[in-house]
Scaffold this motif. Structure first.
Motif, mmCIF file in Angstrom:
data_model
loop_
_atom_site.group_PDB
_atom_site.id
_atom_site.type_symbol
_atom_site.label_atom_id
_atom_site.label_comp_id
_atom_site.label_asym_id
_atom_site.label_seq_id
_atom_site.Cartn_x
_atom_site.Cartn_y
_atom_site.Cartn_z
ATOM 1 N N ARG A 187 16.149 -8.643 -18.934
ATOM 2 C CA ARG A 187 16.314 -7.725 -17.743
ATOM 3 C C ARG A 187 15.710 -8.169 -16.592
ATOM 4 O O ARG A 187 14.348 -8.462 -16.625
ATOM 5 C CB ARG A 187 15.866 -6.276 -18.243
ATOM 6 C CG ARG A 187 16.178 -5.190 -17.342
ATOM 7 C CD ARG A 187 15.621 -3.932 -18.096
ATOM 8 N NE ARG A 187 16.353 -3.734 -19.328
ATOM 9 C CZ ARG A 187 17.529 -3.234 -19.440
ATOM 10 N NH1 ARG A 187 18.220 -2.906 -18.432
ATOM 11 N NH2 ARG A 187 18.123 -2.921 -20.729
ATOM 12 N N PRO A 238 13.144 0.623 -15.803
ATOM 13 C CA PRO A 238 13.605 1.855 -16.009
ATOM 14 C C PRO A 238 13.938 2.130 -17.585
ATOM 15 O O PRO A 238 13.824 3.134 -18.289
ATOM 16 C CB PRO A 238 14.631 2.370 -15.136
ATOM 17 C CG PRO A 238 14.957 1.154 -14.384
ATOM 18 C CD PRO A 238 13.769 0.216 -14.626
ATOM 19 N N LEU A 293 12.331 4.335 -20.180
ATOM 20 C CA LEU A 293 13.043 5.684 -20.744
ATOM 21 C C LEU A 293 13.048 5.365 -22.375
ATOM 22 O O LEU A 293 12.807 6.369 -23.091
ATOM 23 C CB LEU A 293 14.493 5.470 -20.276
ATOM 24 C CG LEU A 293 15.331 6.750 -20.702
ATOM 25 C CD1 LEU A 293 15.000 7.771 -20.129
ATOM 26 C CD2 LEU A 293 16.770 6.377 -20.225
ATOM 27 N N LEU A 320 19.749 1.170 -14.557
ATOM 28 C CA LEU A 320 19.581 1.497 -15.795
ATOM 29 C C LEU A 320 20.631 1.103 -16.745
ATOM 30 O O LEU A 320 20.265 0.875 -17.939
ATOM 31 C CB LEU A 320 19.449 3.027 -15.528
ATOM 32 C CG LEU A 320 18.829 3.838 -16.981
ATOM 33 C CD1 LEU A 320 17.393 3.122 -17.331
ATOM 34 C CD2 LEU A 320 18.616 5.266 -16.636
ATOM 35 N N PHE A 321 22.049 1.312 -16.189
ATOM 36 C CA PHE A 321 22.909 0.913 -17.206
ATOM 37 C C PHE A 321 23.722 -0.406 -17.107
ATOM 38 O O PHE A 321 24.679 -0.718 -17.599
ATOM 39 C CB PHE A 321 23.893 2.086 -16.978
ATOM 40 C CG PHE A 321 23.699 3.472 -17.160
ATOM 41 C CD1 PHE A 321 23.116 3.680 -18.644
ATOM 42 C CD2 PHE A 321 23.004 4.215 -16.328
ATOM 43 C CE1 PHE A 321 22.508 4.853 -18.669
ATOM 44 C CE2 PHE A 321 22.652 5.456 -16.659
ATOM 45 C CZ PHE A 321 22.303 5.853 -17.916
ATOM 46 N N GLY A 327 15.132 8.747 -14.636
ATOM 47 C CA GLY A 327 15.935 7.664 -15.039
ATOM 48 C C GLY A 327 17.146 7.644 -13.846
ATOM 49 O O GLY A 327 17.291 6.483 -13.500
ATOM 50 N N PHE A 328 17.841 8.699 -13.594
ATOM 51 C CA PHE A 328 19.004 8.517 -12.752
ATOM 52 C C PHE A 328 18.284 8.663 -11.304
ATOM 53 O O PHE A 328 19.229 8.373 -10.519
ATOM 54 C CB PHE A 328 19.696 9.981 -12.830
ATOM 55 C CG PHE A 328 20.479 9.852 -14.274
ATOM 56 C CD1 PHE A 328 21.561 8.882 -14.379
ATOM 57 C CD2 PHE A 328 20.012 10.385 -15.446
ATOM 58 C CE1 PHE A 328 22.424 8.595 -15.529
ATOM 59 C CE2 PHE A 328 20.897 10.280 -16.511
ATOM 60 C CZ PHE A 328 22.122 9.225 -16.515
#
Lengths: 200, 329
Positions: free
Chosen positions: B292, A39, A43, B299-300, A30-31
């Motif tokens: 999205r 992603p 996740l 991711l964030f 993920g990172f």
């Protein structure tokens, strides 16, 4: 032979490493932008899949002990149960953060409105008391009988988890995986149910 | 000649693919013409963007001029070719989004024919080569919003579906258009599953089908369509959820009654006939208010708000004037 491995001092640490590996892999990927084009979805789903798998493994411990006579497996059951709860927590947090942006109003609305999220959230919350009483002092304080009764709610949690997964997949009428987990969970419950019937 | 509309060029058929350097020269010429001739500062940057939209060179080139249709070029950053070809819903090859990219190679796209029949005066079967030269090919950069809550930006190549429909001369009975996709079990492993009723069917109202934004697509990123994206010819309706845009078309029928699409048949309470992108009408199992953007949002990153009609309200909103879009979802 197997018993001797299970009782080896290194067995527990190895087990913990194995149990941590899927989460570590998902988070690392993920990172490092290695979870594919979406992603967040990968996740959340990956953590959900592992929650269900670990739940199945937890339920498998007792029958496996009975079939094989590897009684040392009992030492693993609580580790598996607690790990299931931790994966469920990561799964829910990933949903709350990556899908809902940690917007509490949106979260409450989403949980209340959508049965599959409501059931999933309920299953996760129902794991809280089990995780909170997963140490020896709690067992002593509660008394073995009451502790066991409380921890029997895991069967209800398993069914709720299965229903949650079924609803996730229902949108695509894609039930192959649901059927697989369903057979495992229902098979394990049936085995217990028959033992109780005989026992009574 | 209008440099943006690209009507003066000869257009290739599949059998004579434009060499890469020639095609790039032509783009440079267009860029120069646009910048010099029109004197509009924004255009040269637009063309510079278009020039970068070339595929990896694995597939035959497909030269196209920039579309002049209103709303055909969005300014959003296009989704990468890699994401666009490895994150696909094409259930004929499996329900996992990675399945089509892995398995669609088995699809045979030559020879290929599309039959147009029903309420028309001149029913006809077109070979893919006929389709490629039926009208000038245009590059259009559309948003694509999937009903699942993700979106992409895709540089398609094709022309308005209306160009094809006009060829067969619809009769007064043509109220709707039904699209039927290829369903060949020997080439499409996903057909073994009972996920949907095969072949895949979709439908549009006649005015939707004739809208200039409704695209018959035969390429993307300057090349012919990758198989996982619906080769060799597919529909693209940018203001509707992605599943309305049927892939690998073999039949188009003009009909009097509203057709029942595969998804409506599978789950009518979840997938209506119109399926316009609408942030105010939730899917029964999730909100449609946000989306999205694939490959762009980290991711964030918070999801972005979904736009009414996927941002094409100015172009298509009048098609639905007076309709209750909660009822006709």
């Amino acid at each position: 032979m197997v018993q001797r491995w299970l009782l080896h001092p290194a067995a527990k640490p190895v087990l913990w490493l194995l149990l941590a590996a899927p989460a570590a892999s998902l988070l690392w990927r993920g990172f490092h932008d290695a979870l594919g084009p979406n992603p967040a979805e990968a996740l959340i789903r990956g953590l959900g899949d592992w929650t269900l798998r670990l739940l199945c493994l937890t339920l498998l411990v007792t029958p496996l002990r009975t079939w094989t006579g590897w009684h040392a497996l009992a030492r693993w059951r609580r580790s598996l149960g607690v790990t299931t709860f931790l994966y469920g927590t990561l799964h829910w947090l990933a949903y709350a953060w990556l899908d809902q942006g940690l917007d509490w109003a949106a979260l409450v609305h989403d949980v209340a409105k959508r049965p599959f999220i409501l059931v999933g959230t309920a299953a996760w919350l129902a794991m809280l008391p089990l995780a909170a009483t997963s140490f020896n002092a709690a067992i002593r304080a509660m008394g073995g009988r009451r502790w066991q009764d409380l921890h029997k709610t895991v069967y209800g949690i398993a069914l709720a988890g299965l229903l949650h997964f079924f609803w996730v997949k229902a949108g695509k009428n894609d039930f192959a995986e649901v059927a697989l987990y369903g057979m495992v969970i229902l098979g394990l419950l049936t085995w217990r149910w028959q033992r109780w019937r005989i026992g009574n | 000649m209008h440099p943006l509309k690209d009507r003066g060029f000869r257009h290739p058929v599949a059998s004579d693919i434009t060499p890469r350097d020639l095609w790039q020269n032509r783009r440079q010429w267009m860029q120069a013409a646009a910048a010099a001739g029109m004197g509009l500062a924004g255009l040269s940057s637009l063309n510079a963007q278009a020039q970068a939209l070339t595929g990896p060179g694995k597939l035959p080139k497909l030269a196209a001029g920039r579309s002049g249709v209103a709303g055909a070029i969005v300014m959003d950053k296009p989704t990468s070719y890699a994401d666009l070809t490895h994150y696909n819903n094409f259930y004929e090859f499996g329900t996992d989004k990675g399945d089509p990219g892995r398995l669609a190679d088995s699809l045979q796209t030559r020879p290929w024919t599309v039959t147009i029949e029903g309420a028309v005066q001149k029913p006809r079967t077109f070979g893919i080569e006929d389709l490629l030269k039926l009208a000038p090919l245009e590059e259009r950069i559309y948003r694509l919003r999937c009903v699942e809550g993700w979106s992409m930006v895709i540089p398609w190549i094709g022309y308005s579906l209306s160009q094809l429909i006009k060829q067969v001369q619809p009769t007064g009975n043509a109220k709707y258009v039904e699209f039927v996709s290829q369903a060949n079990p020997a080439q499409m492993p996903g057909l073994r599953s009972g996920v949907l009723d095969w072949p895949y069917r979709e439908g549009l109202r006649m005015d939707e089908a004739m809208h200039p934004l409704t695209l018959l697509a035969m390429g993307l990123y300057g090349e012919v369509l990758p198989k996982q994206n619906g080769a060799p010819v597919r529909l693209v309706v940018p203001w509707k959820y992605g599943f309305k845009s049927a892939k690998s078309l073999v039949k188009i029928r003009l009909v009097e009654q509203q057709p029942v699409s595969s998804w409506t048949r599978a789950a009518p309470e979840e997938y209506g006939f119109f399926s316009n992108v609408n942030p105010h009408v939730d899917h029964p199992r999730w909100s449609q208010a946000t989306e999205r953007r694939i490959g762009e949002d980290g991711l964030f990153t918070r999801k972005r708000p979904t736009l009414m009609f996927n941002g094409y309200e100015a172009q298509v909103g009048s098609l639905y004037a007076g309709m209750d879009l909660k009822k006709y979802y």
